[in-house]
Motif scaffolding. Structure first.
Motif, PDB file in Angstrom:
ATOM      1  N   LEU A 257       0.844  -1.198  -0.102  1.00  0.00           N
ATOM      2  CA  LEU A 257      -0.085  -0.014   0.194  1.00  0.00           C
ATOM      3  C   LEU A 257       0.611   1.269  -0.147  1.00  0.00           C
ATOM      4  O   LEU A 257       0.337   2.242  -0.143  1.00  0.00           O
ATOM      5  CB  LEU A 257      -0.889  -0.211   1.306  1.00  0.00           C
ATOM      6  N   GLY A 258       2.200   1.056   0.048  1.00  0.00           N
ATOM      7  CA  GLY A 258       2.829   2.217   0.352  1.00  0.00           C
ATOM      8  C   GLY A 258       2.681   3.003   1.667  1.00  0.00           C
ATOM      9  O   GLY A 258       2.975   4.340   1.775  1.00  0.00           O
ATOM     10  N   GLU A 259       2.385   2.425   2.828  1.00  0.00           N
ATOM     11  CA  GLU A 259       2.242   2.740   3.966  1.00  0.00           C
ATOM     12  C   GLU A 259       3.261   2.283   4.964  1.00  0.00           C
ATOM     13  O   GLU A 259       2.710   2.340   6.289  1.00  0.00           O
ATOM     14  CB  GLU A 259       0.713   2.616   4.504  1.00  0.00           C
ATOM     15  N   ILE A 260       4.320   2.236   4.556  1.00  0.00           N
ATOM     16  CA  ILE A 260       5.262   1.367   5.498  1.00  0.00           C
ATOM     17  C   ILE A 260       5.673   2.329   6.837  1.00  0.00           C
ATOM     18  O   ILE A 260       5.932   1.750   7.822  1.00  0.00           O
ATOM     19  CB  ILE A 260       6.534   0.837   4.818  1.00  0.00           C
ATOM     20  N   GLU A 261       5.736   3.643   6.466  1.00  0.00           N
ATOM     21  CA  GLU A 261       6.060   4.546   7.474  1.00  0.00           C
ATOM     22  C   GLU A 261       4.939   4.324   8.954  1.00  0.00           C
ATOM     23  O   GLU A 261       5.406   4.563   9.940  1.00  0.00           O
ATOM     24  CB  GLU A 261       6.098   5.892   7.032  1.00  0.00           C
TER      25      GLU A 261
ATOM     26  N   ALA B  65      -8.282   1.017   6.075  1.00  0.00           N
ATOM     27  CA  ALA B  65      -9.345   2.429   6.273  1.00  0.00           C
ATOM     28  C   ALA B  65      -8.741   3.171   6.964  1.00  0.00           C
ATOM     29  O   ALA B  65      -8.824   4.568   6.902  1.00  0.00           O
ATOM     30  CB  ALA B  65     -10.376   1.695   6.789  1.00  0.00           C
ATOM     31  N   VAL B  66      -7.906   3.006   8.123  1.00  0.00           N
ATOM     32  CA  VAL B  66      -7.335   3.982   9.107  1.00  0.00           C
ATOM     33  C   VAL B  66      -6.625   4.911   8.254  1.00  0.00           C
ATOM     34  O   VAL B  66      -6.350   5.909   8.667  1.00  0.00           O
ATOM     35  CB  VAL B  66      -6.781   3.552  10.327  1.00  0.00           C
TER      36      VAL B  66
ATOM     37  N   LYS C  17      -4.744   6.097  15.756  1.00  0.00           N
ATOM     38  CA  LYS C  17      -4.507   7.054  14.916  1.00  0.00           C
ATOM     39  C   LYS C  17      -3.482   7.960  15.298  1.00  0.00           C
ATOM     40  O   LYS C  17      -2.811   8.479  14.449  1.00  0.00           O
ATOM     41  CB  LYS C  17      -6.087   7.589  14.769  1.00  0.00           C
ATOM     42  N   ARG C  18      -3.530   8.424  16.776  1.00  0.00           N
ATOM     43  CA  ARG C  18      -2.681   9.311  17.019  1.00  0.00           C
ATOM     44  C   ARG C  18      -1.129   8.619  16.687  1.00  0.00           C
ATOM     45  O   ARG C  18      -0.197   9.488  16.748  1.00  0.00           O
ATOM     46  CB  ARG C  18      -2.670   9.514  18.609  1.00  0.00           C
ATOM     47  N   VAL C  19      -0.968   7.373  17.225  1.00  0.00           N
ATOM     48  CA  VAL C  19       0.255   6.648  17.097  1.00  0.00           C
ATOM     49  C   VAL C  19       0.720   6.757  15.701  1.00  0.00           C
ATOM     50  O   VAL C  19       2.029   7.032  15.154  1.00  0.00           O
ATOM     51  CB  VAL C  19       0.147   5.366  17.524  1.00  0.00           C
TER      52      VAL C  19
ATOM     53  N   GLU D  66      -4.996  10.102   5.595  1.00  0.00           N
ATOM     54  CA  GLU D  66      -4.196  10.687   4.475  1.00  0.00           C
ATOM     55  C   GLU D  66      -4.310  12.402   4.318  1.00  0.00           C
ATOM     56  O   GLU D  66      -3.350  12.995   4.026  1.00  0.00           O
ATOM     57  CB  GLU D  66      -4.855  10.346   3.085  1.00  0.00           C
ATOM     58  N   SER D  67      -5.383  12.868   4.885  1.00  0.00           N
ATOM     59  CA  SER D  67      -5.737  14.291   4.915  1.00  0.00           C
ATOM     60  C   SER D  67      -5.077  15.171   6.134  1.00  0.00           C
ATOM     61  O   SER D  67      -5.171  16.226   6.252  1.00  0.00           O
ATOM     62  CB  SER D  67      -7.039  14.736   4.554  1.00  0.00           C
TER      63      SER D  67
END
Length: 289
Positions: free
Chosen positions: A173-177, A265-266, A229-231, A271-272
């Motif tokens: 997904l390109g969300e490794i960070e 989904a999280v 989400k904060r993490v 993203e924004s």
């Protein structure tokens, strides 16, 4: 002002090899190598014994019970650097995990594939006596003393498998960070409540003489209620003591962090939203507020 690290090595996942990197000479396609335990020197074993004794004494009653139990279950107090073959007999019988030796940092997809398959990559070298208080890469002490005791606990063992699967999905997904932040603020630098007190379970703190005190007692860092989400929005520095720690209500709840959330989904929801500086915290986020 940054704080120099003492006995806290960067985690393997954070200082990773470039994507697509080839295994070094002598390593298998999954980057594993033989431990060659018999080639360890007297100094290697002395350094392990010295660090082990210092940290075990320091950590008593400061870490979650599951970690101290894991040290006993796996007989890690036996003198000398653990022989992975012997360690894996005990660990495999307990939770199905094995420790595999790797020569250095490894790529994300390889790292997470190992976790998803119940294999934990451990550095195949021991720091020298001159490196007792700082090392730039994770060695066998950080990886085995810091990480392995909790792998003897079913909840953590299963959490690490789920984290491995999540990491593989994040690579796609390109969300490794995002996953790097989750790994960092749980597996490396996590705190939890137990018996009415805040205790350590993160391996980076467990293997750090200086950060053990700092994470629990210093007024400098924020200790915030764990919120996924904060993490995922919070940046971190792997080369200094943390400005923020996240505290879960119960150590046993760690598995629910990944099982009860739709990671894709999280991430889409975030993203924004901008990243958060770890030096920043609202009063209502502080644990116990």
């Amino acid at each position: 002002m940054s704080h120099p690290r003492t006995l806290l090595e960067p985690s393997r996942h954070q200082h990773r090899a470039p994507a697509g990197a080839e295994p070094p000479e002598g390593a298998a396609s999954d980057w594993t190598v033989p431990q060659h335990w018999e080639e360890l020197t007297d100094e290697d074993h002395w350094v392990w014994n010295t660090l082990f004794a210092r940290q075990k004494t320091l950590l008593h009653d400061k870490v979650v019970r599951a970690l101290e139990d894991g040290l006993d279950i796996l007989n890690l107090s036996h003198p000398g650097v653990p022989n992975f073959e012997e360690l894996n007999e005990k660990l495999g019988a307990r939770t199905g995990w094995t420790i595999v030796a790797v020569p250095s940092v490894i790529p994300d997809d390889v790292f997470f594939e190992h976790l998803a398959s119940r294999r934990f990559p451990a550095g195949n070298f021991m720091r020298t006596a001159k490196q007792m208080d700082y090392l730039g890469e994770p060695d066998v002490f950080h990886d085995v003393f810091g990480h392995v005791p909790l792998l003897a606990q079913p909840a953590v063992a299963d959490f690490m498998v789920e984290l491995g699967k999540l990491g593989l999905k994040a690579v796609e997904l390109g969300e490794i960070e995002r996953v790097a932040r989750l790994y960092w603020y749980t597996i490396e630098c996590g705190l939890a409540r137990e018996d009415g007190r805040t205790k350590i379970y993160g391996a980076g703190i467990v293997s750090s003489f200086g950060e053990t005190h700092y994470s629990l007692d210093s007024p400098r860092p924020h200790r915030l209620k764990f919120d996924l989400k904060r993490v995922l929005r919070t940046r971190y520095r792997p080369d200094e003591f943390q400005k923020t720690y996240f505290v879960i209500d119960r150590f046993e709840d760690v598995l629910d962090i990944v099982r009860e959330n739709d990671f894709e989904a999280v991430c889409a929801e975030l993203e924004s939203q901008s990243d958060i500086d770890p030096k920043v915290a609202r009063p209502d986020e502080v644990f116990g507020a």
